[in-house]
Design a protein around this motif. Structure first.
Motif, PDB file in Angstrom:
ATOM      1  N   GLY A 157       2.957   5.274  -8.373  1.00 55.95           N
ATOM      2  CA  GLY A 157       2.948   3.882  -8.542  1.00 55.95           C
ATOM      3  C   GLY A 157       3.341   3.209  -7.236  1.00 55.95           C
ATOM      4  O   GLY A 157       4.124   3.456  -6.334  1.00 55.95           O
ATOM      5  N   VAL A 158       2.566   2.027  -7.255  1.00 57.87           N
ATOM      6  CA  VAL A 158       2.658   1.262  -5.841  1.00 57.87           C
ATOM      7  C   VAL A 158       2.972  -0.346  -6.231  1.00 57.87           C
ATOM      8  O   VAL A 158       2.105  -0.840  -6.963  1.00 57.87           O
ATOM      9  CB  VAL A 158       1.208   1.189  -4.829  1.00 57.87           C
ATOM     10  N   GLN A 159       4.177  -0.754  -5.711  1.00 57.86           N
ATOM     11  CA  GLN A 159       4.476  -2.109  -5.846  1.00 57.86           C
ATOM     12  C   GLN A 159       4.418  -2.313  -7.610  1.00 57.86           C
ATOM     13  O   GLN A 159       4.045  -3.368  -8.135  1.00 57.86           O
ATOM     14  CB  GLN A 159       3.646  -3.096  -5.439  1.00 57.86           C
ATOM     15  N   HIS A 223       6.829   1.496  -2.621  1.00 59.01           N
ATOM     16  CA  HIS A 223       7.161  -0.070  -2.612  1.00 59.01           C
ATOM     17  C   HIS A 223       7.722  -0.667  -1.318  1.00 59.01           C
ATOM     18  O   HIS A 223       8.560  -0.178  -0.573  1.00 59.01           O
ATOM     19  CB  HIS A 223       8.511  -0.459  -3.556  1.00 59.01           C
ATOM     20  N   SER A 224       6.719  -1.554  -0.768  1.00 57.43           N
ATOM     21  CA  SER A 224       7.048  -2.318   0.108  1.00 57.43           C
ATOM     22  C   SER A 224       8.042  -3.268   0.211  1.00 57.43           C
ATOM     23  O   SER A 224       8.144  -3.909  -0.867  1.00 57.43           O
ATOM     24  CB  SER A 224       5.937  -2.981   0.750  1.00 57.43           C
ATOM     25  N   PRO A 225       9.078  -3.387   1.188  1.00 54.54           N
ATOM     26  CA  PRO A 225      10.134  -4.187   0.934  1.00 54.54           C
ATOM     27  C   PRO A 225       9.546  -5.796   1.265  1.00 54.54           C
ATOM     28  O   PRO A 225      10.687  -6.598   1.146  1.00 54.54           O
ATOM     29  CB  PRO A 225      10.863  -3.861   2.160  1.00 54.54           C
ATOM     30  N   PHE A 226       8.434  -5.793   1.703  1.00 57.70           N
ATOM     31  CA  PHE A 226       7.807  -7.218   2.099  1.00 57.70           C
ATOM     32  C   PHE A 226       7.166  -7.882   0.812  1.00 57.70           C
ATOM     33  O   PHE A 226       6.379  -8.902   0.895  1.00 57.70           O
ATOM     34  CB  PHE A 226       6.820  -6.951   3.239  1.00 57.70           C
ATOM     35  N   ASP A 227       7.228  -7.229  -0.416  1.00 64.59           N
ATOM     36  CA  ASP A 227       6.612  -7.639  -1.582  1.00 64.59           C
ATOM     37  C   ASP A 227       7.146  -9.042  -1.935  1.00 64.59           C
ATOM     38  O   ASP A 227       8.385  -9.090  -2.301  1.00 64.59           O
ATOM     39  CB  ASP A 227       6.596  -6.510  -2.718  1.00 64.59           C
ATOM     40  N   GLU A 228       6.612 -10.151  -2.133  1.00 67.95           N
ATOM     41  CA  GLU A 228       6.944 -11.200  -2.594  1.00 67.95           C
ATOM     42  C   GLU A 228       6.925 -11.278  -4.098  1.00 67.95           C
ATOM     43  O   GLU A 228       7.325 -12.331  -4.657  1.00 67.95           O
ATOM     44  CB  GLU A 228       6.387 -12.463  -1.993  1.00 67.95           C
ATOM     45  N   TRP A 229       6.213 -10.634  -4.943  1.00 70.52           N
ATOM     46  CA  TRP A 229       5.795 -10.723  -6.184  1.00 70.52           C
ATOM     47  C   TRP A 229       6.718  -9.673  -7.042  1.00 70.52           C
ATOM     48  O   TRP A 229       6.780 -10.329  -8.303  1.00 70.52           O
ATOM     49  CB  TRP A 229       4.366 -10.582  -6.494  1.00 70.52           C
ATOM     50  N   VAL A 255       6.489   1.424   4.199  1.00 69.99           N
ATOM     51  CA  VAL A 255       5.417   0.750   4.124  1.00 69.99           C
ATOM     52  C   VAL A 255       5.371  -0.622   4.434  1.00 69.99           C
ATOM     53  O   VAL A 255       6.375  -1.209   4.284  1.00 69.99           O
ATOM     54  CB  VAL A 255       4.586   1.146   2.889  1.00 69.99           C
ATOM     55  N   THR A 256       4.307  -1.241   4.938  1.00 76.15           N
ATOM     56  CA  THR A 256       4.279  -2.540   5.140  1.00 76.15           C
ATOM     57  C   THR A 256       3.173  -3.363   4.437  1.00 76.15           C
ATOM     58  O   THR A 256       2.400  -2.365   3.685  1.00 76.15           O
ATOM     59  CB  THR A 256       3.690  -2.739   6.648  1.00 76.15           C
ATOM     60  N   GLY A 257       3.065  -4.524   4.408  1.00 77.43           N
ATOM     61  CA  GLY A 257       2.278  -5.322   3.604  1.00 77.43           C
ATOM     62  C   GLY A 257       2.953  -6.063   2.405  1.00 77.43           C
ATOM     63  O   GLY A 257       4.028  -5.319   1.959  1.00 77.43           O
ATOM     64  N   ASP A 258       2.422  -7.177   2.079  1.00 81.24           N
ATOM     65  CA  ASP A 258       2.811  -7.802   0.949  1.00 81.24           C
ATOM     66  C   ASP A 258       2.220  -7.234  -0.593  1.00 81.24           C
ATOM     67  O   ASP A 258       1.776  -6.094  -0.414  1.00 81.24           O
ATOM     68  CB  ASP A 258       2.488  -9.227   0.871  1.00 81.24           C
ATOM     69  N   MET A 260      -0.250  -7.432  -2.439  1.00 83.99           N
ATOM     70  CA  MET A 260      -1.609  -6.989  -2.655  1.00 83.99           C
ATOM     71  C   MET A 260      -2.061  -6.372  -1.467  1.00 83.99           C
ATOM     72  O   MET A 260      -2.918  -5.370  -1.345  1.00 83.99           O
ATOM     73  CB  MET A 260      -2.558  -8.179  -2.747  1.00 83.99           C
ATOM     74  N   GLY A 261      -1.456  -6.842  -0.160  1.00 83.99           N
ATOM     75  CA  GLY A 261      -1.741  -6.134   1.302  1.00 83.99           C
ATOM     76  C   GLY A 261      -1.456  -4.444   1.124  1.00 83.99           C
ATOM     77  O   GLY A 261      -2.205  -3.944   1.933  1.00 83.99           O
ATOM     78  N   VAL A 262      -0.530  -4.351   0.479  1.00 80.79           N
ATOM     79  CA  VAL A 262      -0.153  -2.847   0.573  1.00 80.79           C
ATOM     80  C   VAL A 262      -1.445  -1.821   0.108  1.00 80.79           C
ATOM     81  O   VAL A 262      -1.654  -0.735   0.691  1.00 80.79           O
ATOM     82  CB  VAL A 262       0.854  -2.244  -0.339  1.00 80.79           C
ATOM     83  N   VAL A 263      -2.371  -2.141  -0.875  1.00 82.00           N
ATOM     84  CA  VAL A 263      -3.203  -1.280  -1.272  1.00 82.00           C
ATOM     85  C   VAL A 263      -4.563  -1.879  -0.641  1.00 82.00           C
ATOM     86  O   VAL A 263      -5.428  -0.935  -0.489  1.00 82.00           O
ATOM     87  CB  VAL A 263      -3.323  -1.486  -2.922  1.00 82.00           C
ATOM     88  N   ARG A 264      -4.779  -3.120  -0.236  1.00 81.76           N
ATOM     89  CA  ARG A 264      -6.048  -3.839   0.407  1.00 81.76           C
ATOM     90  C   ARG A 264      -6.034  -3.291   1.919  1.00 81.76           C
ATOM     91  O   ARG A 264      -7.051  -3.350   2.597  1.00 81.76           O
ATOM     92  CB  ARG A 264      -5.943  -5.322   0.507  1.00 81.76           C
ATOM     93  N   LEU A 265      -4.916  -2.755   2.324  1.00 74.43           N
ATOM     94  CA  LEU A 265      -4.882  -2.108   3.830  1.00 74.43           C
ATOM     95  C   LEU A 265      -5.146  -0.615   3.803  1.00 74.43           C
ATOM     96  O   LEU A 265      -5.413  -0.179   4.713  1.00 74.43           O
ATOM     97  CB  LEU A 265      -3.624  -2.624   4.570  1.00 74.43           C
ATOM     98  N   ILE A 266      -5.306  -0.241   2.742  1.00 78.92           N
ATOM     99  CA  ILE A 266      -5.516   1.219   2.616  1.00 78.92           C
ATOM    100  C   ILE A 266      -6.755   1.555   3.175  1.00 78.92           C
ATOM    101  O   ILE A 266      -7.884   0.857   2.774  1.00 78.92           O
ATOM    102  CB  ILE A 266      -5.411   1.896   1.012  1.00 78.92           C
ATOM    103  N   GLY A 267      -7.053   2.488   4.071  1.00 76.83           N
ATOM    104  CA  GLY A 267      -8.321   2.723   4.769  1.00 76.83           C
ATOM    105  C   GLY A 267      -8.491   1.976   6.022  1.00 76.83           C
ATOM    106  O   GLY A 267      -9.369   2.256   6.944  1.00 76.83           O
ATOM    107  N   SER A 268      -7.636   1.060   6.392  1.00 77.33           N
ATOM    108  CA  SER A 268      -7.395   0.363   7.452  1.00 77.33           C
ATOM    109  C   SER A 268      -6.368   1.107   8.563  1.00 77.33           C
ATOM    110  O   SER A 268      -5.713   1.824   7.991  1.00 77.33           O
ATOM    111  CB  SER A 268      -7.272  -1.014   7.382  1.00 77.33           C
ATOM    112  N   GLU A 269      -6.245   0.726   9.890  1.00 76.52           N
ATOM    113  CA  GLU A 269      -5.243   1.198  10.650  1.00 76.52           C
ATOM    114  C   GLU A 269      -3.944   0.710  10.325  1.00 76.52           C
ATOM    115  O   GLU A 269      -3.102   1.325  10.567  1.00 76.52           O
ATOM    116  CB  GLU A 269      -5.707   0.823  11.998  1.00 76.52           C
ATOM    117  N   PHE A 270      -3.866  -0.266   9.622  1.00 73.08           N
ATOM    118  CA  PHE A 270      -2.629  -0.937   9.013  1.00 73.08           C
ATOM    119  C   PHE A 270      -2.172  -0.198   7.706  1.00 73.08           C
ATOM    120  O   PHE A 270      -1.114  -0.326   7.306  1.00 73.08           O
ATOM    121  CB  PHE A 270      -2.551  -2.194   8.773  1.00 73.08           C
ATOM    122  N   GLY A 271      -3.091   0.532   6.773  1.00 73.71           N
ATOM    123  CA  GLY A 271      -2.819   0.990   5.536  1.00 73.71           C
ATOM    124  C   GLY A 271      -2.618   2.453   5.793  1.00 73.71           C
ATOM    125  O   GLY A 271      -2.568   3.465   4.579  1.00 73.71           O
ATOM    126  N   ASP A 272      -2.661   3.133   6.876  1.00 76.01           N
ATOM    127  CA  ASP A 272      -2.723   4.447   6.961  1.00 76.01           C
ATOM    128  C   ASP A 272      -1.238   5.198   6.459  1.00 76.01           C
ATOM    129  O   ASP A 272      -1.353   6.348   5.872  1.00 76.01           O
ATOM    130  CB  ASP A 272      -2.733   4.999   8.478  1.00 76.01           C
TER     131      ASP A 272
END
Length: 286
Positions: A157-159, A223-229, A255-258, A260-272
């Motif tokens: 489970g993510v966010q 769960h990213s601590p940067f989640d605003e929702w 993990v980092t990202g807001d 939506m960003g947590v999953v949308r960054l998967i596959g990028s250097e920021f979502g590794d």
């Protein structure tokens, strides 16, 4: 790597576009006797909207890492206009998708390991995964998917939203959307946070812990601590609940990202980091 898109998983479908999935398969480099594990990804959208096409990066990233991935659409409440569409219909669609994926025809055609399956949900998708995991007898057993749940090796489970009562308490503006997806009758509000593992219950019988089913599989709760929702309390309370049920569960906030960003960054250097945590979890559970 290969992709097959828009595979309808119910017959006949009420909505072919929403009751469909995309399968991402890893490359076959030389002869191998090992079948890849199957990840079934359930997207976000607060049960109201969004589409599998928005999360193709998840399928691409994990298939490149050696996994078969099904990105699943399900009927969402704001996109079904010809009748009232509320819980448990969203969860039932994912159950039917899982049944289709585990049928011998699909297993043979796509070559994944049907005894090594992982459910991966983001936001409301994590809520759906939680219901399938903790209410197996209610949602999956009636479809004759398996006489036991041993094919399901783990849940991610993510966010995630795991407790509807708590989310509308902490975010009062969400009440209208929760009522749209679950109805105004709170007896129809079913949450993983209030389920015992694998009973055949509903929200009116939250404290019944009798079960004949095998235990729930392990959980990785990210769960990213940067989640605003969705606040971290959802994840913290759910992991505690799983521990109370004697279910193996790990909370990962590294993990980092807001939201939506947590999953949308998967596959990028920021979502590794998310990719790495999930891969390590699956390797431990396989």
């Amino acid at each position: 790597m290969s992709v097959e898109k828009d595979l309808v998983y119910v017959n006949p479908p009420q909505n072919p576009e929403q009751q469909s999935l995309d399968i991402y398969l890893p490359s076959k480099e030389g002869p191998t006797l090992t079948k890849p594990p199957l990840i079934v990804y359930v997207h976000s959208g607060f049960w109201l909207d969004r589409d599998k096409t928005e999360f193709s990066n998840v399928g691409l990233a994990f298939s490149k890492s050696g996994f078969a991935v099904a990105i699943v659409n399900y009927r969402t409440s704001k996109r079904v206009h010809n009748f009232e569409f509320v819980h448990p219909m969203h969860t039932q669609d994912i159950a039917h998708a899982l049944k289709w994926l585990l049928e011998p025809t699909q297993v043979e055609k796509y070559g994944y390991d049907s005894n090594n399956v992982y459910l991966f949900g983001h936001s409301c998708g994590a809520h759906i995964v939680g219901l399938l995991s903790l209410a197996f007898d209610k949602y999956l057993a009636p479809l004759n998917i398996s006489k036991d749940r041993l094919f399901l090796k783990g849940c991610i489970g993510v966010q995630g939203i795991y407790d509807l009562d708590q989310i509308v308490k902490d975010f009062p503006p969400y009440l209208e959307d929760v009522e749209f997806a679950f109805s105004k009758d709170r007896s129809n509000w079913e949450s993983p946070q209030h389920l015992r593992n694998n009973n055949n219950n509903n929200s009116s019988n939250r404290n019944n812990s009798e079960t004949s089913s095998p235990p729930s599989p392990p959980w990785l709760v990210i769960h990213s601590p940067f989640d605003e929702w969705v606040n971290l309390l959802q994840a913290q309370n759910f992991v505690k609940h799983l521990h109370d049920l004697k279910v193996e569960a790990v909370l990962d906030t590294d993990v980092t990202g807001d939201h939506m960003g947590v999953v949308r960054l998967i596959g990028s250097e920021f979502g590794d980091s998310v990719l790495l945590h999930v891969v390590n979890f699956i390797q431990r559970c396989s």
